[in-house]
Design an enzyme around this catalytic site. Structure first.
Site, PDB file in Angstrom:
ATOM      1  N   ASP A 477     -60.743 -52.624  40.215  1.00  0.00           N
ATOM      2  CA  ASP A 477     -60.673 -53.296  38.293  1.00  0.00           C
ATOM      3  C   ASP A 477     -61.104 -54.681  39.101  1.00  0.00           C
ATOM      4  O   ASP A 477     -60.938 -56.038  37.741  1.00  0.00           O
ATOM      5  CB  ASP A 477     -59.535 -52.740  38.284  1.00  0.00           C
ATOM      6  N   ARG A 481     -55.918 -59.560  42.654  1.00  0.00           N
ATOM      7  CA  ARG A 481     -54.602 -59.801  42.887  1.00  0.00           C
ATOM      8  C   ARG A 481     -54.630 -58.715  43.794  1.00  0.00           C
ATOM      9  O   ARG A 481     -55.652 -58.344  44.375  1.00  0.00           O
ATOM     10  CB  ARG A 481     -54.026 -59.604  41.932  1.00  0.00           C
ATOM     11  N   ASP A 482     -52.874 -58.205  44.517  1.00  0.00           N
ATOM     12  CA  ASP A 482     -52.952 -57.501  45.171  1.00  0.00           C
ATOM     13  C   ASP A 482     -52.728 -55.510  44.522  1.00  0.00           C
ATOM     14  O   ASP A 482     -52.574 -55.397  44.313  1.00  0.00           O
ATOM     15  CB  ASP A 482     -51.539 -56.996  45.573  1.00  0.00           C
ATOM     16  N   GLU A 483     -54.556 -55.787  43.620  1.00  0.00           N
ATOM     17  CA  GLU A 483     -54.631 -54.723  43.840  1.00  0.00           C
ATOM     18  C   GLU A 483     -56.244 -54.263  44.390  1.00  0.00           C
ATOM     19  O   GLU A 483     -55.887 -53.222  44.834  1.00  0.00           O
ATOM     20  CB  GLU A 483     -54.344 -55.044  42.206  1.00  0.00           C
ATOM     21  N   ASP A 490     -62.624 -47.854  34.734  1.00  0.00           N
ATOM     22  CA  ASP A 490     -62.728 -49.489  34.449  1.00  0.00           C
ATOM     23  C   ASP A 490     -64.103 -48.832  35.437  1.00  0.00           C
ATOM     24  O   ASP A 490     -65.727 -49.565  34.375  1.00  0.00           O
ATOM     25  CB  ASP A 490     -62.587 -50.191  35.247  1.00  0.00           C
ATOM     26  N   TRP A 542     -59.825 -41.919  32.071  1.00  0.00           N
ATOM     27  CA  TRP A 542     -60.100 -41.942  34.014  1.00  0.00           C
ATOM     28  C   TRP A 542     -60.540 -40.701  34.827  1.00  0.00           C
ATOM     29  O   TRP A 542     -61.686 -41.492  35.491  1.00  0.00           O
ATOM     30  CB  TRP A 542     -58.483 -42.484  34.554  1.00  0.00           C
ATOM     31  N   GLU A 748     -58.914 -59.699  31.837  1.00  0.00           N
ATOM     32  CA  GLU A 748     -58.637 -57.894  31.693  1.00  0.00           C
ATOM     33  C   GLU A 748     -57.901 -57.925  30.283  1.00  0.00           C
ATOM     34  O   GLU A 748     -58.253 -56.568  29.578  1.00  0.00           O
ATOM     35  CB  GLU A 748     -57.342 -58.484  32.420  1.00  0.00           C
ATOM     36  N   HIS A 769     -61.929 -58.962  35.224  1.00  0.00           N
ATOM     37  CA  HIS A 769     -61.617 -57.301  34.954  1.00  0.00           C
ATOM     38  C   HIS A 769     -62.889 -57.243  34.480  1.00  0.00           C
ATOM     39  O   HIS A 769     -63.221 -58.197  33.354  1.00  0.00           O
ATOM     40  CB  HIS A 769     -61.129 -57.337  33.969  1.00  0.00           C
TER      41      HIS A 769
HETATM   42  C1  BGC Z   1     -55.382 -51.953  36.880  1.00  0.00           C
HETATM   43  C2  BGC Z   1     -56.749 -51.358  35.415  1.00  0.00           C
HETATM   44  C3  BGC Z   1     -56.780 -49.980  35.147  1.00  0.00           C
HETATM   45  C4  BGC Z   1     -55.108 -49.331  34.921  1.00  0.00           C
HETATM   46  C5  BGC Z   1     -54.445 -48.184  34.723  1.00  0.00           C
HETATM   47  C6  BGC Z   1     -53.931 -52.320  36.157  1.00  0.00           C
HETATM   48  O1  BGC Z   1     -53.633 -51.824  36.789  1.00  0.00           O
HETATM   49  O2  BGC Z   1     -56.429 -53.599  36.587  1.00  0.00           O
HETATM   50  O3  BGC Z   1     -57.874 -52.172  34.852  1.00  0.00           O
HETATM   51  O4  BGC Z   1     -57.061 -49.118  34.935  1.00  0.00           O
HETATM   52  O5  BGC Z   1     -53.837 -50.158  36.119  1.00  0.00           O
HETATM   53  O6  BGC Z   1     -54.190 -48.087  33.432  1.00  0.00           O
END
Ligand code: BGC
Length: 896
Positions: A477, A481-483, A490, A542, A748, A769
């Protein structure tokens, strides 16, 4: 007359792959400057290179009369492990020309019992490396981070083998060296997969690295995804798969007399801590170059002080050969500005938000000088803005060794940044001493677009940069960041664009295995893959990625096996949703139900979106089943799809065409997924969509789930004018709003930054994003008109339907389809359009042009009826259809 020329010879979709383990599938593309050129026959001969010289024929397809250039499966003798194969393609054309090309592939470990290596790790009796005294700011969960380890094995050989291959992997991330020389250029190998089920290994030829006598094979091993920090939730952030990294390496050496010797990781390897105090994908890298020991990986180095490595596992069942290009450094960008902002502090601008790391040369620094590099995507009042990175620590730190000049580049981390702050240098920083290294999966770029409009071109480039930054081992995504997770929505909204811009099909296909690994027993796909166990099952749009992504891959590549391997999981998903929603309105089992995520100004009803997706997934599943020959199953799912569509129409579509909620997203879903009773109802819905766009003064309100449908659907209902106005709008909210505000990637959120409110909440505000960049595909399929018929896959039935954007004076670009390159370029010339198009050999195309009569069009200055390779098919209301044979055509037509 130019000959027919095969190029881009691929085995399993890869250029010279090194780890083939089962019958590969061959493909090639064709080009020719000659009109009407086409392949009439091919022949493939595969030969194994023998270590002693010469070769042994493994397969001869024989002469096959066919225009096929993809999907040709090897049908020869079983492949041997760790071996090079030449495959020679002969192509014949319609004019009697014959051309031959040879490409190579190499094999990995074909049978799992041929693995003779064990997983090794650090010796637990190890001394913690004390941090340099001046450093007190390693404040975060440092106890979960540990030094990168060095592993070395010395060995003696009498003579250099005829062929030497190495296969390696890590539970963690690794870099390999033979005799001190780095092996390959992969970064962060082996990449991230669902490690519980599969872990990739890489293969390389290292014959050239070896020498008679003593040799060394060595590796650096870091935490990576396996041990390090991933995801968002502090409680779950590190050690998802294990507490310690492990390494597995197997070196196979073949002598000319046919003898094979194998050396694998075991407890005879020596190990110690390295100069990298720790390295983490989210937390940066700390490196003390005073501990560098430049010869650590050389055969002469004394290892007596090192510990013996410990065997931590022998399981090889999860090892899978690499099937897509690894992460590599693909570009370096120079600094566009360097500003001194304080004592020893400089801010560097690379002019481009990117993913990778900084390469810094320092000169004349005293030993032990602490240099820190911080990273940010944007500046706030001239300083780095890092609040949006949440708990990620974008810090790389190193201590100099006192040499007159030193190059620092972290090895086991990466950051999303445009700006870097370099702190701690004595003296000034020269712009030539700092550059940004761009990292991503080294995929071939396929699609290209440019035009007379600089902001539009920048938007397209931003989309490409979004792809680069977010295809790092998995489709993510966001990269900073911490993700950095593999969110399915996405990926699925961006997949058609990604597949048109770059050859991401093998990567996406590999990642789909992780998606299916995470499918639960009830048939639910996850929200993200690889799966983080604390997350719930997939939400509408999703989880549906489990269905739509294989579909998109098949449509882009024509590879049916993608659908064959996905079909059962698609059915399970659709039946799962049905089982929990017998009324066929999808309201139960909606996971986190995100809706049309990050929409702006209006909210598409969640049950409208979910039910539309339910119908869509059922539709694609039914079509998949039909394509793979499961007719009876297809009938059942198609019948379900029709019932969902009818339920949608009666529950949500009013007699005047209003879709419940009256939002752009609702109309787009109904139109795009065919959720209406008849054409009259479709037209009423279309009218409502138009009204809703006009009502907002031609502004969009969509979130990322539906935004990619806007231009294609508006064009499809005959409102190109609105599609182009939306595309060129740079008022907030719009695609070009971010471009006008200096974006170099896709944000994003529509409102990531606005002049009125500044930055959006730092809790969720990435500037890289790809989701809102899903319009990218339409630059090629809409503006340039490079597309395919609705039932076609792999561009077999090419359709060329350029749309002459009134805001542009010219547009040009190309797409490397699986069959060859299509080019389309148009230019306004007075009251005419000059359109030049190139069709690859053997792929006749239908051109759809907006003209009233054929006499309005010329090709090469002549009426099209005189033009070789052009046939008038029919003319309908305001459009002409021409059939084009292969070649390049120069049309002129009225600008309209
Ligand atoms: C992500 C998104 C993801 C979403 C879910 C976010 O934190 O960056 O792009 O699909 O969470 O809603």
């Amino acid at each position: 007359m130019s000959a027919l020329e095969p190029y881009a010879l691929r085995a399993d979709g890869q250029d010279a792959p090194q780890g083939i383990v089962a019958a590969p599938v061959f493909s090639w593309r064709l080009r020719s400057g000659r009109r009407g050129a086409r392949q009439t026959a091919y022949r493939i001969v595969v030969a194994a290179r023998l270590p002693g010289g010469g070769s042994a024929r493994a397969w001869d397809s024989g002469r096959v009369e066919s225009s096929e250039t993809t999907g040709i499966r090897y049908g020869g003798a079983p492949l041997a492990s760790s071996r090079d194969y030449d495959w020679t393609l002969t192509v014949e054309d319609e004019a009697g020309g014959v051309v031959e090309r040879t490409a190579v592939f190499a094999t990995g470990i074909v049978h799992s019992d041929e693995w003779a290596a064990a997983w090794i790790g650090r010796n637990p009796v190890f001394r913690h490396v004390a941090l340099p005294p001046q450093d007190t700011d390693i404040s975060f969960t440092v106890n979960k981070l540990q030094p990168v380890r060095r592993f070395v094995r010395h060995f003696d050989i009498d003579a250099v083998p005829a062929v030497a291959k190495v296969h390696a992997s890590a539970q963690g991330v690794y870099r390999l060296y033979v005799n001190g020389r780095r092996v390959g250029t992969d970064e962060l190998a082996p990449g991230w997969t669902e490690y519980r089920d599969r872990i990739t290994y890489q293969s390389w030829d290292v014959t050239e690295h070896l020498r008679p006598g003593r040799n060394s094979i060595a590796a650096l091993l870091g935490d990576g995804w396996y041990v390090g920090f991933i995801g968002t939730d502090r409680r779950h952030q590190a050690q998802h798969y294990g507490k310690e990294p492990a390494l597995l390496v197997q070196l196979t050496m073949d002598a000319a007399d046919g003898g094979r010797s194998v050396l694998g990781t075991d407890e005879s390897w020596r190990e110690t801590a390295s100069d990298i105090l720790y390295a983490d994908l989210l937390m940066g890298q700390y490196e003390d170059s005073r501990r560098a020991q430049p010869d650590w990986h050389l055969p002469e180095t004394d290892l007596t002080d090192w510990s013996s490595a410990v065997v931590v596992g022998t399981d090889v069942d999860r090892l899978t050969a690499e099937v897509d290009p690894g992460v590599r450094a693909t570009l370096t960008l120079p600094a566009v500005s360097v500003e001194a902002v304080g004592e020893g502090r400089h801010i560097v601008d690379f002019g481009q938000n990117l993913v990778g790391r900084v390469r810094l040369t320092v000169r004349g620094q005293a030993a032990g000088t602490r240099i820190q590099i911080n990273h940010a995507e944007v500046l706030d009042h001239g300083e780095l803005y890092t609040a949006n990175l949440r708990t990620a620590e974008p810090l790389d730190v190193f201590w100099t060794d006192g040499e007159s000049s030193q190059v620092f580049e972290p090895r086991f981390t990466l950051h999303g940044f445009r700006f870097a702050e370099i702190d701690g240098l004595a003296g000034s920083l020269d712009a030539g001493d700092v550059e940004a290294v761009v990292l991503h999966n080294d995929v071939e770029f396929l699609g290209d677009f440019s035009s007379s409009d600089a902001p539009l071109d920048r938007l397209f480039q931003n989309i490409c940069w979004g792809l680069r930054g977010n295809f790092v081992s998995i489709p993510t995504d966001c990269p900073q960041r911490d993700e950095r997770l593999g969110w399915l929505a996405d990926a699925q909204v961006f997949a058609p664009t990604a597949l048109a811009i770059a050859d991401v099909a093998p990567l996406l296909r590999r990642w789909m295995r992780d998606v299916r690994s995470a499918q639960n027993d009830d048939g639910a796909f996850p929200d993200i893959a690889p799966h983080l166990i604390h997350l719930r099952e997939g939400a509408p749009a999703w989880g549906d990625g489990g269905v739509t992504i294989p579909w998109h891959i098949h449509r882009a590549t024509g590879d049916l096996s993608v659908l064959q391997e996905a079909a059962d999981s698609m059915v399970a998903w659709v039946r799962h949703v049905e089982r929990h929603n017998p009324s066929l309105i999808w309201r139960a089992q909606v996971g986190n139900d995100y809706g049309d995520w990050l929409q702006i100004g209006e909210e598409t009803r969640k049950d409208v979106l979910s039910t539309a997706y339910f119908a869509h997934s059922a539709d694609l599943t039914a079509r998949t089943l039909r394509l793979v020959g499961r007719e009876a199953d297809a009938d059942g799912i198609e019948e379900l799809r029709d019932r969902i569509a009818a339920t949608f129409a009666s529950a949500f579509v009013a007699p005047d065409g209003t879709v419940a909620g009256d939002t752009q997203g609702g109309y787009l879903l109904a139109l795009s997924f065919g959720l209406y009773r008849d054409i009259a109802e479709r037209d009423r819905i279309a009218e409502k969509l138009v009204e809703s766009v006009l009502r907002r003064d031609v502004s969009l309100t969509t979130g990322f789930v539906t935004v990619g449908l806007l231009c294609p659907v508006l064009a499809e209902i005959g409102r190109d004018d609105l599609a182009f106005r939306l595309l060129h709008n740079d008022r907030y909210p719009s695609w070009l709003f971010s471009v006008r505000n200096g974006a170099t990637t896709i944000w994003e959120r529509w409102d990531g930054w606005t002049p009125e409110h500044g930055f959006q909440s730092a809790r969720m505000n990435s500037f890289n994003h790809y989701s809102l960049g899903s319009v990218g595909q339409w630059f090629l399929s809409g503006i340039l008109g490079i597309t395919q018929q609705s039932g076609s896959a792999g561009y077999r039935d090419l359709r060329l339907a350029p749309r002459f954007d009134p805001f542009l004076t010219h547009a040009q670009g190309s797409l490397e389809t699986p069959r060859g390159r299509v080019e389309s370029s148009w230019r306004r010339d007075g009251d005419e359009i000059a359109w030049t198009v190139t069709v690859p050999p053997g792929t006749p195309a239908i051109a759809d042009l907006p003209c009233r009569t054929a006499s309005e069009i010329t090709e090469g200055g002549e009426n099209t009826t005189h033009s070789q390779g052009v046939t008038l098919m029919d003319h309908g209301q305001g459009s002409i259809r021409l059939r084009l044979e292969s070649g390049t055509f120069n049309f002129r037509l009225p600008a309209g």
